[in-house]
Motif scaffolding. Structure first.
Motif, short mmCIF file in Angstrom:
data_model
loop_
_atom_site.label_atom_id
_atom_site.label_comp_id
_atom_site.label_asym_id
_atom_site.label_seq_id
_atom_site.Cartn_x
_atom_site.Cartn_y
_atom_site.Cartn_z
N THR A 289 -0.86 19.72 -2.46
CA THR A 289 -0.90 19.44 -1.02
C THR A 289 -1.31 17.99 -0.75
O THR A 289 -0.77 17.35 0.15
N ALA A 290 -2.25 17.46 -1.54
CA ALA A 290 -2.62 16.05 -1.39
C ALA A 290 -1.46 15.14 -1.78
O ALA A 290 -1.29 14.05 -1.21
N GLY A 291 -0.67 15.58 -2.77
CA GLY A 291 0.50 14.81 -3.16
C GLY A 291 1.49 14.69 -2.02
O GLY A 291 1.97 13.59 -1.69
N TRP A 292 1.80 15.82 -1.38
CA TRP A 292 2.71 15.79 -0.24
C TRP A 292 2.13 14.99 0.91
O TRP A 292 2.85 14.27 1.62
N ALA A 293 0.82 15.10 1.12
CA ALA A 293 0.17 14.35 2.21
C ALA A 293 0.31 12.85 1.99
O ALA A 293 0.61 12.09 2.92
N ASN A 294 0.12 12.40 0.77
CA ASN A 294 0.27 10.98 0.47
C ASN A 294 1.70 10.50 0.69
O ASN A 294 1.93 9.41 1.21
N LEU A 295 2.67 11.32 0.30
CA LEU A 295 4.07 10.93 0.47
C LEU A 295 4.44 10.84 1.94
O LEU A 295 5.10 9.88 2.38
N TRP B 164 -7.36 28.47 -2.49
CA TRP B 164 -7.45 27.01 -2.44
C TRP B 164 -7.58 26.48 -3.88
O TRP B 164 -8.48 25.70 -4.20
N SER B 165 -6.68 26.95 -4.73
CA SER B 165 -6.74 26.64 -6.15
C SER B 165 -6.66 25.14 -6.39
O SER B 165 -6.16 24.37 -5.56
N SER B 166 -7.14 24.71 -7.55
CA SER B 166 -7.15 23.29 -7.88
C SER B 166 -5.74 22.71 -7.89
O SER B 166 -5.52 21.57 -7.47
N LYS C 115 0.82 -1.21 0.00
CA LYS C 115 0.00 0.00 0.00
C LYS C 115 0.86 1.26 0.00
O LYS C 115 0.51 2.26 -0.63
N GLU C 116 1.98 1.22 0.71
CA GLU C 116 2.86 2.38 0.78
C GLU C 116 3.40 2.76 -0.59
O GLU C 116 3.55 3.94 -0.92
N ALA C 117 3.66 1.77 -1.43
CA ALA C 117 4.15 2.04 -2.78
C ALA C 117 3.07 2.72 -3.61
O ALA C 117 3.36 3.64 -4.40
N LEU C 118 1.83 2.28 -3.44
CA LEU C 118 0.73 2.90 -4.18
C LEU C 118 0.53 4.34 -3.73
O LEU C 118 0.29 5.24 -4.56
N LEU C 119 0.66 4.59 -2.41
CA LEU C 119 0.52 5.96 -1.91
C LEU C 119 1.64 6.85 -2.46
O LEU C 119 1.39 8.02 -2.80
N VAL C 120 2.83 6.32 -2.55
CA VAL C 120 3.94 7.09 -3.12
C VAL C 120 3.66 7.41 -4.59
O VAL C 120 3.88 8.55 -5.04
N SER C 121 3.17 6.44 -5.31
CA SER C 121 2.85 6.67 -6.73
C SER C 121 1.77 7.73 -6.88
O SER C 121 1.86 8.61 -7.74
N LEU C 122 0.74 7.63 -6.04
CA LEU C 122 -0.33 8.64 -6.06
C LEU C 122 0.22 10.02 -5.73
O LEU C 122 -0.12 11.01 -6.39
N GLY C 123 1.07 10.07 -4.70
CA GLY C 123 1.63 11.35 -4.28
C GLY C 123 2.44 12.00 -5.38
O GLY C 123 2.28 13.20 -5.66
N SER D 121 2.24 11.43 -8.59
CA SER D 121 1.35 11.79 -9.71
C SER D 121 0.59 13.08 -9.43
O SER D 121 0.45 13.94 -10.31
N MET D 122 0.09 13.23 -8.20
CA MET D 122 -0.64 14.44 -7.84
C MET D 122 0.28 15.66 -7.85
O MET D 122 -0.11 16.74 -8.31
N LEU D 123 1.51 15.49 -7.36
CA LEU D 123 2.46 16.60 -7.39
C LEU D 123 2.75 17.02 -8.83
O LEU D 123 2.75 18.22 -9.16
N ALA D 124 2.98 16.05 -9.70
CA ALA D 124 3.29 16.36 -11.09
C ALA D 124 2.12 17.08 -11.77
O ALA D 124 2.30 18.10 -12.45
N LEU D 125 0.91 16.56 -11.55
CA LEU D 125 -0.27 17.19 -12.16
C LEU D 125 -0.52 18.57 -11.58
O LEU D 125 -0.87 19.51 -12.29
N GLY D 126 -0.30 18.71 -10.27
CA GLY D 126 -0.49 20.00 -9.63
C GLY D 126 0.47 21.06 -10.14
O GLY D 126 0.06 22.20 -10.41
N TYR D 127 1.73 20.69 -10.29
CA TYR D 127 2.71 21.65 -10.81
C TYR D 127 2.44 21.96 -12.29
O TYR D 127 2.68 23.10 -12.73
N LEU D 128 1.95 20.99 -13.03
CA LEU D 128 1.59 21.26 -14.42
C LEU D 128 0.41 22.23 -14.48
O LEU D 128 0.42 23.19 -15.27
#
Length: 362
Positions: free
Chosen positions: A257-263, A249-251, A220-228, A230-237
């Motif tokens: 922030t959810a990316g960092w939370a998952n990591l 509280w922009s999209s 599960k930890e690996a999946l959370l890292v992958s999600l984190g 991915s969210m960081l990459a999409l957020g910065y894009l």
């Protein structure tokens, strides 16, 4: 599977400790840059703290309501908790030390941290009870994209809207029109009306993480890292079109922030729940009474700022100037030491409450 996932409790408690730290410096004149909010666009470590808490609210909803039936009894409990949170937030905004102990109506701040937690909890819990995870994903995407389109493309006052701090910013405009003098700032509120909508998405993303944690998946930890990641990459894009911004509280802010939370949660989960290493127990104790400790810290801080001692200084200022302020220390370090002392006090209180089995549910 264990009934409790230790990492979730630790994450919640750590977040509350950080919320107390950034809210109670010795003096706002001297604060290290990472402990300040970004002026507008962009973010600092401090800007991660509140979205982390809304994220873990979503994760906790999964544990609390996955076996609940969506009926009148459940809805009543959700509604009561929501009203308690909003009520406590309004009390903090209205309370004053002088009789009759409440500010004039025009000076009371309506939005606030606890109010937003209450509203987000209500909608996230209701959605979780009634929607499958695929529907929740669709709702989350619709919120984030719809908010972007609203703020970025719908004309306001006859001109193009803006993401800057200006009258033709939709979030700022609605705060002024709806709340008027009841905002934290003259021209907007960081916990304002329209920006509460994407904050619900922050909690929905926490729900997805909670569903992973209660599943029977391996690694599960690996999946959370992958999600984190991915969210960081999409957020910065997305930041290139919709800037990362806590006040709005922009999209992109939601995703980053959810990316960092998952990591961070993945790391704590791996250490505590996978490897079984004893780590961060004091934060687990804090997480057990998270809202109570946050409310108490905010209320006591307000008292310390309000009560005056003989020379006209507030108790807060007197403590800082006489105990923490020294020529050999920089203003920033003195201010930080004061804040760390406050955090230490509430961590100790959390330990005492936990050992005495005092759990105050809000």
């Amino acid at each position: 599977m264990k009934e409790r996932i230790v990492s979730v409790d630790i994450f919640r408690g750590l977040t509350i400790a950080l919320m107390i730290l950034v809210n109670t410096p010795g003096t706002w004149e001297y604060v290290y840059a990472p402990l300040r909010h970004a002026d507008w666009h962009g973010y600092t470590p401090t800007d991660l703290v509140f979205p982390f808490f809304l994220f873990i609210v979503g994760t906790s909803i999964v544990f609390a309501y996955r076996n609940k039936t969506p009926n009148a009894v459940t809805y009543r409990k959700i509604s009561i908790r929501t009203l308690k949170l909003i009520g406590l937030g309004l009390f903090l905004g209205a309370f004053t030390i002088s009789f009759p102990f409440f500010k004039d109506f025009e000076q009371i701040r309506f939005p606030g941290v606890l109010q937003r937690i209450g509203v987000v909890f209500f909608f996230a819990a209701i959605l979780f009870l009634n929607c499958k995870w695929k529907v929740l994903i669709g709702i989350c995407i619709a919120i984030l994209v719809g908010y972007w389109v609203w703020l970025g493309y719908i004309p306001l006052l006859g001109e193009a809207p803006t993401f800057e701090r200006a009258p033709n910013n939709w979030a700022n405009y609605l705060d002024v029109q709806v709340f008027g003098s009841h905002n934290y700032k003259e021209d907007y509120d960081p916990e304002g009306l329209l920006s509460t909508l994407p904050s619900i998405a922050s909690s929905l993303l926490g729900i997805f993480t909670g569903l992973i944690l209660v599943s029977k998946r391996a690694k599960k930890e690996a999946l959370l890292v992958s999600l984190g990641i991915s969210m960081l990459a999409l957020g910065y894009l997305w930041d290139m079109a919709f800037p990362i911004n806590k006040a709005l509280w922009s999209s992109s802010f939601v995703l980053v922030t959810a990316g960092w939370a998952n990591l961070l949660l993945a790391l704590i989960y791996y250490i505590t729940d996978v490897k079984g290493i004893q780590f961060g127990s004091i934060f687990r104790y804090t997480g057990a009474n998270a809202i109570t400790l946050y409310f108490l810290s905010s209320f006591v801080s307000k008292l310390l700022y309000s009560i005056r001692v003989g020379d006209g200084m507030s108790v807060h200022q007197w403590l800082f100037e006489n105990i923490y302020r020294h020529n050999v220390l920089s203003g920033e370090l003195s201010s930080l030491l004061y804040g760390l002392t406050v955090v230490g006090f509430y961590l100790l209180l959390a330990l005492v409450m936990y050992r005495r089995k005092i759990f105050i549910k809000v």
